[in-house]
Scaffold this motif. Structure first.
Motif, PDB file in Angstrom:
ATOM      1  N   GLN A 166       0.841  -1.199   0.000  1.00 44.64           N
ATOM      2  CA  GLN A 166       0.000   0.000   0.000  1.00 44.64           C
ATOM      3  C   GLN A 166       0.874   1.247   0.000  1.00 44.64           C
ATOM      4  N   PRO A 167       0.352   2.347  -0.535  1.00 40.90           N
ATOM      5  CA  PRO A 167       1.088   3.611  -0.391  1.00 40.90           C
ATOM      6  C   PRO A 167       1.018   4.066   1.061  1.00 40.90           C
ATOM      7  N   PRO A 168       1.971   4.875   1.500  1.00 47.28           N
ATOM      8  CA  PRO A 168       1.916   5.356   2.884  1.00 47.28           C
ATOM      9  C   PRO A 168       0.645   6.172   3.144  1.00 47.28           C
ATOM     10  N   GLU A 169       0.110   5.999   4.320  1.00 48.10           N
ATOM     11  CA  GLU A 169      -1.023   6.804   4.781  1.00 48.10           C
ATOM     12  C   GLU A 169      -0.451   7.904   5.662  1.00 48.10           C
ATOM     13  N   VAL A 170      -0.826   9.152   5.399  1.00 48.85           N
ATOM     14  CA  VAL A 170      -0.338  10.280   6.188  1.00 48.85           C
ATOM     15  C   VAL A 170      -1.461  10.749   7.098  1.00 48.85           C
ATOM     16  N   ARG A 171      -1.165  10.790   8.402  1.00 48.06           N
ATOM     17  CA  ARG A 171      -2.155  11.228   9.380  1.00 48.06           C
ATOM     18  C   ARG A 171      -1.650  12.481  10.082  1.00 48.06           C
ATOM     19  N   SER A 172      -2.531  13.464  10.236  1.00 48.37           N
ATOM     20  CA  SER A 172      -2.188  14.675  10.975  1.00 48.37           C
ATOM     21  C   SER A 172      -2.351  14.424  12.461  1.00 48.37           C
ATOM     22  N   LEU A 173      -1.525  15.113  13.252  1.00 50.28           N
ATOM     23  CA  LEU A 173      -1.607  15.014  14.706  1.00 50.28           C
ATOM     24  C   LEU A 173      -2.595  16.040  15.236  1.00 50.28           C
ATOM     25  N   PRO A 174      -3.318  15.723  16.307  1.00 51.88           N
ATOM     26  CA  PRO A 174      -3.257  14.492  17.094  1.00 51.88           C
ATOM     27  C   PRO A 174      -3.983  13.353  16.379  1.00 51.88           C
ATOM     28  N   THR A 175      -3.567  12.139  16.703  1.00 50.84           N
ATOM     29  CA  THR A 175      -4.196  10.960  16.115  1.00 50.84           C
ATOM     30  C   THR A 175      -4.012   9.774  17.052  1.00 50.84           C
ATOM     31  N   THR A 176      -4.881   8.808  16.910  1.00 48.87           N
ATOM     32  CA  THR A 176      -4.735   7.554  17.651  1.00 48.87           C
ATOM     33  C   THR A 176      -4.351   6.471  16.660  1.00 48.87           C
ATOM     34  N   MET A 177      -3.194   5.871  16.913  1.00 49.70           N
ATOM     35  CA  MET A 177      -2.656   4.838  16.036  1.00 49.70           C
ATOM     36  C   MET A 177      -3.124   3.472  16.510  1.00 49.70           C
ATOM     37  N   SER A 178      -3.314   2.571  15.555  1.00 48.73           N
ATOM     38  CA  SER A 178      -3.699   1.195  15.857  1.00 48.73           C
ATOM     39  C   SER A 178      -2.607   0.260  15.370  1.00 48.73           C
ATOM     40  N   GLY A 179      -2.298  -0.746  16.186  1.00 51.77           N
ATOM     41  CA  GLY A 179      -1.345  -1.768  15.780  1.00 51.77           C
ATOM     42  C   GLY A 179      -1.925  -2.751  14.783  1.00 51.77           C
ATOM     43  N   GLU A 180      -3.189  -2.590  14.466  1.00 54.95           N
ATOM     44  CA  GLU A 180      -3.875  -3.396  13.462  1.00 54.95           C
ATOM     45  C   GLU A 180      -3.687  -4.885  13.759  1.00 54.95           C
ATOM     46  N   ALA A 181      -3.600  -5.722  12.743  1.00 56.69           N
ATOM     47  CA  ALA A 181      -3.444  -7.165  12.954  1.00 56.69           C
ATOM     48  C   ALA A 181      -2.031  -7.530  13.379  1.00 56.69           C
ATOM     49  N   VAL A 182      -1.078  -6.634  13.148  1.00 57.69           N
ATOM     50  CA  VAL A 182       0.323  -6.915  13.497  1.00 57.69           C
ATOM     51  C   VAL A 182       0.516  -6.863  15.008  1.00 57.69           C
ATOM     52  N   LEU A 183      -0.014  -5.832  15.648  1.00 59.78           N
ATOM     53  CA  LEU A 183       0.079  -5.645  17.101  1.00 59.78           C
ATOM     54  C   LEU A 183      -1.349  -5.605  17.648  1.00 59.78           C
ATOM     55  N   PRO A 184      -2.026  -6.746  17.745  1.00 59.78           N
ATOM     56  CA  PRO A 184      -3.450  -6.743  18.096  1.00 59.78           C
ATOM     57  C   PRO A 184      -3.716  -6.110  19.463  1.00 59.78           C
ATOM     58  N   GLY A 185      -4.627  -5.135  19.444  1.00 57.54           N
ATOM     59  CA  GLY A 185      -5.014  -4.471  20.679  1.00 57.54           C
ATOM     60  C   GLY A 185      -4.129  -3.309  21.074  1.00 57.54           C
ATOM     61  N   PHE A 186      -3.043  -3.063  20.363  1.00 61.11           N
ATOM     62  CA  PHE A 186      -2.148  -1.950  20.705  1.00 61.11           C
ATOM     63  C   PHE A 186      -2.668  -0.672  20.068  1.00 61.11           C
ATOM     64  N   THR A 187      -2.888   0.338  20.904  1.00 58.16           N
ATOM     65  CA  THR A 187      -3.245   1.668  20.416  1.00 58.16           C
ATOM     66  C   THR A 187      -2.324   2.683  21.079  1.00 58.16           C
ATOM     67  N   LEU A 188      -2.075   3.746  20.368  1.00 57.37           N
ATOM     68  CA  LEU A 188      -1.184   4.790  20.862  1.00 57.37           C
ATOM     69  C   LEU A 188      -1.729   6.140  20.410  1.00 57.37           C
ATOM     70  N   HIS A 189      -2.042   6.984  21.381  1.00 60.69           N
ATOM     71  CA  HIS A 189      -2.506   8.337  21.055  1.00 60.69           C
ATOM     72  C   HIS A 189      -1.286   9.236  20.979  1.00 60.69           C
ATOM     73  N   ILE A 190      -1.124   9.931  19.876  1.00 55.36           N
ATOM     74  CA  ILE A 190       0.002  10.851  19.683  1.00 55.36           C
ATOM     75  C   ILE A 190      -0.542  12.262  19.572  1.00 55.36           C
ATOM     76  N   GLU A 191      -0.155  13.097  20.519  1.00 56.56           N
ATOM     77  CA  GLU A 191      -0.562  14.501  20.535  1.00 56.56           C
ATOM     78  C   GLU A 191       0.299  15.302  19.569  1.00 56.56           C
ATOM     79  N   ARG A 192      -0.106  16.537  19.330  1.00 56.16           N
ATOM     80  CA  ARG A 192       0.746  17.453  18.569  1.00 56.16           C
ATOM     81  C   ARG A 192       2.007  17.745  19.373  1.00 56.16           C
ATOM     82  N   PHE A 193       3.102  17.920  18.689  1.00 58.77           N
ATOM     83  CA  PHE A 193       4.369  18.238  19.342  1.00 58.77           C
ATOM     84  C   PHE A 193       4.504  19.746  19.487  1.00 58.77           C
ATOM     85  N   GLU A 194       5.111  20.175  20.592  1.00 61.19           N
ATOM     86  CA  GLU A 194       5.357  21.594  20.804  1.00 61.19           C
ATOM     87  C   GLU A 194       6.495  22.042  19.898  1.00 61.19           C
ATOM     88  N   PRO A 195       6.388  23.252  19.331  1.00 58.83           N
ATOM     89  CA  PRO A 195       7.471  23.728  18.444  1.00 58.83           C
ATOM     90  C   PRO A 195       8.769  23.956  19.193  1.00 58.83           C
TER      91      PRO A 195
END
Length: 195
Positions: A166-195
């Motif tokens: 697949q082509p890369p998917e680009v997500r803007s922050l903040p976002t919640t990432m999913s480990g999908e079938a590779v890391l089942p049940g793993f989620t990670l919320h990533i906030e915006r970074f401070e400049p």
């Protein structure tokens, strides 16, 4: 992190490190962070600053906690070099290998640079990193068999998600990432970074 890439295959001198020579080069120079790309070019990596180092460790901790709870694999730090099937010797900022694949390696393979592509890799762009070499590294991971990769890019406030076929998917922050079938049940919320 700024990196310097040195091509090691010359017609005149035919300089080329075997896997064992590269391993010895790394062991004999513990103060250097070294990688090789799939073409055999030596890459010297500079250390990261405090913000990047802290973020990298925090992300690794989240992955490690999930893995302790599930027991599905092994988690690795940025100090681990993987000998990828595509020819490179790379050290992702965080990586995960499914347990049965890890256990299929011999004890000696586990002790040195494991000859395996992780199932999941995470790369964090530090303040001094150029984006195109990191994107090339992510493609190198996929071409070697990595199933899922996240390239976290604080400078552009986004995450690039890399998946097989697949082509890369680009997500803007903040976002919640999913480990999908590779890391089942793993989620990670990533906030915006401070400049």
């Amino acid at each position: 992190m700024t990196s310097l890439t040195l091509p090691l295959k010359f017609d005149l001198k035919n300089v080329h490190f075997t896997d064992e020579q590269f391993y010895q080069l790394c062991i004999n120079n513990p103060d250097l962070t070294l990688e090789r790309d799939a073409q055999g070019a030596l890459i010297l990596m500079s250390p990261v600053g405090g913000e990047s180092g802290n973020t990298e460790l925090e992300l690794g901790i989240d992955l490690g906690i999930w893995n302790r709870q599930t027991g599905l694999g092994k988690v690795f730090s940025s100090s681990t070099i993987f000998r990828l099937p595509g020819g490179g010797s790379r050290s992702p900022d965080a990586a995960w290998v499914e347990l049965s694949r890890w256990q299929a390696l011999t004890p000696e393979q586990r002790q040195q640079f494991p000859p395996i592509a992780p199932d999941f890799v995470l790369e964090l762009r530090s303040r001094t990193d150029s984006l195109p070499p990191l994107q090339e590294k992510m493609w190198e991971y996929l071409n070697s068999g990595v199933r899922l990769g996240w390239l976290i890019n604080p400078q552009d406030q986004q995450v690039e998600v890399y998946r097989q076929g697949q082509p890369p998917e680009v997500r803007s922050l903040p976002t919640t990432m999913s480990g999908e079938a590779v890391l089942p049940g793993f989620t990670l919320h990533i906030e915006r970074f401070e400049p």
